[in-house]
Design an enzyme around this catalytic site. Sequence first.
Site, PDB file in Angstrom:
ATOM      1  N   GLY A 160      30.873 -16.924   6.990  1.00 46.49           N
ATOM      2  CA  GLY A 160      30.123 -17.821   7.858  1.00 46.49           C
ATOM      3  C   GLY A 160      30.577 -19.259   7.817  1.00 46.49           C
ATOM      4  N   GLY A 161      31.722 -19.530   7.229  1.00 44.39           N
ATOM      5  CA  GLY A 161      32.171 -20.923   7.158  1.00 44.39           C
ATOM      6  C   GLY A 161      33.678 -21.043   7.107  1.00 44.39           C
ATOM      7  N   VAL A 162      34.154 -22.283   7.239  1.00 45.06           N
ATOM      8  CA  VAL A 162      35.586 -22.572   7.116  1.00 45.06           C
ATOM      9  C   VAL A 162      35.750 -23.504   5.923  1.00 45.06           C
ATOM     10  CG1 VAL A 162      37.657 -23.368   8.340  1.00 45.06           C
ATOM     11  CG2 VAL A 162      35.675 -22.585   9.637  1.00 45.06           C
ATOM     12  N   VAL A 163      36.801 -23.289   5.138  1.00 40.29           N
ATOM     13  CA  VAL A 163      37.036 -24.138   3.971  1.00 40.29           C
ATOM     14  C   VAL A 163      38.312 -24.946   4.185  1.00 40.29           C
ATOM     15  CG1 VAL A 163      37.280 -24.214   1.461  1.00 40.29           C
ATOM     16  CG2 VAL A 163      35.960 -22.371   2.518  1.00 40.29           C
ATOM     17  N   ASP A 169      27.805 -11.547  -4.050  1.00 42.53           N
ATOM     18  CA  ASP A 169      28.958 -11.422  -3.152  1.00 42.53           C
ATOM     19  C   ASP A 169      30.275 -11.427  -3.933  1.00 42.53           C
ATOM     20  OD1 ASP A 169      30.125 -11.074  -0.700  1.00 42.53           O
ATOM     21  OD2 ASP A 169      29.910 -13.144  -0.039  1.00 42.53           O
TER      22      ASP A 169
END
Length: 388
Positions: A72-75, A183
């Site tokens: 659910g995100g970009v790093v 997770d």
Amino acid sequence: PIQLNPAPDGSAVNGTSSAETNLEALQKKLEELELDEQQRKRLEAFLTQKQKVGELKDDDFEKISELGAGNGGVVFKVSHKPSGLIMARKLIHLEIKPAIRNQIIRELQVLHECNSPYIVGFYGAFYSDGEISICMEHMDGGSLDQVLKKAGRIPEQILGKVSIAVIKGLTYLREKHKIMHRDVKPSNILVNSRGEIKLCDFGVSGQLIDSMANSFVGTRSYMSPERLQGTHYSVQSDIWSMGLSLVEMAIGRYPIPPPDSKELELMFGCPVEGDSPVTETSPRQRAPGRPMSSYGSDSRPPMAIFELLDYIVNEPPPKLPNGVFGSEFQDFVNKCLIKNPAERADLKQLMIHAFIKRSEAEEVDFAGWLCSTIGLNQPSTPTHAAGV
């Protein structure tokens, strides 16, 4: 429900106002952890650097490169201009009300207290322009799924060191913070050129977990049978995910459905005792979204996600093939992958397992292996044995 330590008072998101008083308290907490001299020094150095950071603001960051996307995100790898520190900044786009957003930021403050050699360091979390930012220590070796792509397979001795770090990280989260990871998978185990192995992306904020519930689908292939069935689950579920991740890294592909003897021979270059293809009736060999194996023999279509989940719940658990891995490693993985969580080994039992005891005693140059595998320069610090 996730138990959380009460958030520190004051809504200063990065907790800087109380940073000075906190440092002494943190040093006290560090003394309680069983750390060697090097680990203690590194944690103290991180906390000292962190004090210079001050309040995190969007304008203070300069993007360097993208490190990865998922969950659910970009790093991004970023430079924090005021302090000169390189960080990893995860951006999560969420359409949520301010009250929910504030609750997430507040719950993420617990990360300030997660200080362990086996947990990625946390600089702070803030909200700006529709996105929650979580700023973390940058791990220059990336995640183990990226390392696996370069390595093809990860050697057993290296996986021994990974297992120790994951067990110690999960034990720390459980004992000191009463949280489970939720997770565990290769992309949430990060490594660096100093030879450190750390967990990231654990479920510290119940509200963030709820808000991102819809984007969690891709992770399900590492979930335990009890979790997939919607029954009560605990830290035992993390142990299943660790076992599954270890098999994947050892054989070089997601292990469900299991490779038959023909594929194993192609993988290991010699006849290997595998299962006689029990799954002959179902002509599928890969998990959804997985590329075709590079061995070329695999022209079967990928398993649909529902078939995969059904397989995890109803078929025998994956295991390491015979004749290629040590019996202690095989037994360790088998104890992690028992379908009934009550019979599955727990963290304490795993910590004293023969595979872990042997791995702890082994001299393994993890940093050297990592750097040569992914083409990183090893830092010239006295942390590495001479002549490596």
